[in-house]
Design an enzyme around this catalytic site. Structure first.
Site, PDB file in Angstrom:
ATOM      1  CE  LYS A 159      -4.178   1.937   2.287  1.00  0.00           C
ATOM      2  NZ  LYS A 159      -4.985   2.126   1.051  1.00  0.00           N
TER       3      LYS A 159
HETATM    4  N1  PMP Z   1      -7.645  -0.904  -3.463  1.00  0.00           N
HETATM    5  C1  PMP Z   1      -7.311   0.266  -3.229  1.00  0.00           C
HETATM    6  C2  PMP Z   1      -6.575   0.838  -4.235  1.00  0.00           C
HETATM    7  C3  PMP Z   1      -7.455   0.794  -1.942  1.00  0.00           C
HETATM    8  O1  PMP Z   1      -6.593   1.967  -1.557  1.00  0.00           O
HETATM    9  C4  PMP Z   1      -8.097   0.032  -0.845  1.00  0.00           C
HETATM   10  C5  PMP Z   1      -8.270   0.754   0.471  1.00  0.00           C
HETATM   11  N2  PMP Z   1      -7.122   0.575   1.388  1.00  0.00           N
HETATM   12  C6  PMP Z   1      -8.590  -0.882  -1.114  1.00  0.00           C
HETATM   13  C7  PMP Z   1      -8.514  -1.583  -2.473  1.00  0.00           C
HETATM   14  C8  PMP Z   1      -9.317  -2.073   0.049  1.00  0.00           C
HETATM   15  O2  PMP Z   1      -8.540  -2.268   0.908  1.00  0.00           O
HETATM   16  P1  PMP Z   1      -9.004  -2.579   2.520  1.00  0.00           P
HETATM   17  O3  PMP Z   1     -10.259  -3.175   2.433  1.00  0.00           O
HETATM   18  O4  PMP Z   1      -7.876  -3.340   3.291  1.00  0.00           O
HETATM   19  O5  PMP Z   1      -9.225  -1.020   3.079  1.00  0.00           O
END
Ligand code: PMP
Length: 299
Positions: A159
Site C-alpha cells: 500500500k
Molecule cells: N484497493 C485500493 C487501491 C485501496 O486504496 C483500498 C483501500 N485501502 C482497497 C483496495 C481496499 O482495501 P481495504 O479493504 O484493506 O481497505
C-alpha cells in the site's frame, strides 16, 4: 463548504514513538518520501472506539514497508498499542486512522540507504466516504483510462503512496465528468478494482471478484468473502473482464473507507442495489461493531 485543512486541527498525533500536538506534526520539504514516493500508509476505521481488524492493518503496514525496503522501527505489537493510544487520546469513537511511514531527510536522491524511517499515526472523526444519497441509489462510475500496473513494473502488493498517483488522476477525471468514482482495468485489460476499493459482482447467484494479483487484496474484501460464504453464497475469485459487468445483477465496492458501497452504474450499464448487497452490508455493519475478542485493554 469551507475546508478545515488537515494541518490545522486540535488533537494529538503519534509521531515516531511519542504523542505530539496536532499542529506540530511537521516534516521538512527535503523529505525523501515526498520527492521519491518512499512512503507507505494504512487506512483503518474505528467503530465504537475499536479499530476494526487492527492487527491485519498493522501487519500490512509492516509488509508494505518491507516491500519498499524499509525496516520499520516498530513491531506489529507496538503499532497496535500506538494506534489504540492515539485513538483514545483523541477521544475517537467512530472515525478513521491513518498510519504512515516514510524515508526522512538524510539523503535526497534515488539512493536513499541512509535515510531514517519515520512512522506517524493520526486519527479523526469521519463519516461515510460516499454520501448516504449516493450509496442508496448506488454510485455512478465510469472507466478510468489509467490501468493497474503489472507486478513487475511496480510494487503492487504494497500500500505504497506512489501507486495512488493513478488513483487520484482517475478519480479526478471521473469527478470532472460528474461521476463518483472510476473503475480500473489492469495492464492486461482485465477488470481490477476502483480507485480505492475492491469490486464484487453478483452473477447467476454467485459472487465474483477479480483475483488480486496486481492490486491490494483488501482487508474488507477478505472480510466480505467470509461473510458471503457464511451465508452459503458461493464466492468465485477469478480473472474477470470488463464484459462481465454486463452479466451482473448487483455490483458493489469494498474498502475500509468505502465499506460496502453499491454501484448504480458504470457508464451506460445500470445495476440496482439489491438483496445480497443489503444482506452483506448488514452483516458487515454488525461485525465491525462487535467488540474484538480479547481486546479488553481497548474497552
Ligand atoms: N484497493 C485500493 C487501491 C485501496 O486504496 C483500498 C483501500 N485501502 C482497497 C483496495 C481496499 O482495501 P481495504 O479493504 O484493506 O481497505
Amino acid at each position: 463548504m469551507s475546508i478545515i485543512p488537515f494541518d490545522d486541527r486540535d488533537g494529538q498525533i503519534w509521531f515516531d514513538g511519542a504523542m505530539v500536538a496536532w499542529r506540530d506534526a511537521k516534516l521538512h520539504v527535503l523529505t525523501h518520501g515526498l520527492h521519491y514516493a518512499s512512503c507507505v500508509f494504512e487506512g483503518e476505521r474505528v467503530y465504537n472506539g475499536h479499530v476494526f481488524r487492527l492487527r491485519d492493518h498493522s501487519e500490512r503496514l509492516r509488509r508494505s514497508a518491507e516491500i519498499l525496503g524499509f525496516d520499520l522501527p516498530f513491531t506489529v505489537e507496538e503499532l497496535d498499542a500506538a494506534t489504540r493510544q492515539v485513538v483514545a487520546a483523541n477521544g475517537i469513537v467512530d472515525g478513521y486512522v491513518r498510519p504512515v511511514a516514510w524515508r526522512g531527510t538524510e539523503m535526497i536522491g534515488v539512493s536513499a540507504q541512509q535515510t531514517r524511517i519515520h512512522v506517524a499515526i493520526a486519527t479523526w472523526q469521519w463519516p461515510t466516504y460516499f454520501s448516504a444519497e449516493a450509496r442508496k441509489a448506488g454510485i455512478r462510475m465510469t472507466w478510468s483510462r489509467w490501468r493497474r500496473p503489472a507486478p513487475d513494473t511496480a510494487p503492487t502488493q504494497s500500500k505504497a503512496a506512489g501507486l495512488y498517483m493513478i488513483c487520484t488522476l482517475g478519480k479526478h477525471e471521473a469527478e470532472a465528468q460528474g461521476f463518483h468514482d472510476a473503475m480500473m482495468m489492469d495492464w492486461r485489460g482485465q477488470l481490477a478494482e476502483a480507485t480505492g476499493a475492491n469490486v464484487f459482482l453478483l452473477i447467476d447467484d454467485k459472487l465474483h471478484t477479480p483475483t488480486p494479483d496486481c492490486f491490494l487484496d483488501g482487508i474488507t474484501r477478505r472480510t466480505v468473502i467470509d461473510l458471503a460464504r457464511a451465508r452459503g453464497v458461493e464466492v468465485v475469485e477469478r480473472a474477470m473482464m470488463p464484459d462481465d459487468l454486463a452479466k451482473a445483477r448487483e455490483v458493489f465496492l469494498t474498502g475500509t473507507a468505502a465499506e460496502l458501497t453499491p454501484v448504480g452504474s458504470v457508464d451506460d450499464l445500470r445495476f440496482t442495489p439489491g438483496q445480497l448487497t443489503e444482506l452483506l452490508s448488514a452483516d458487515f455493519n454488525e461485525l465491525v461493531r462487535r467488540p474484538p475478542a480479547g481486546d479488553i485493554a481497548a474497552e
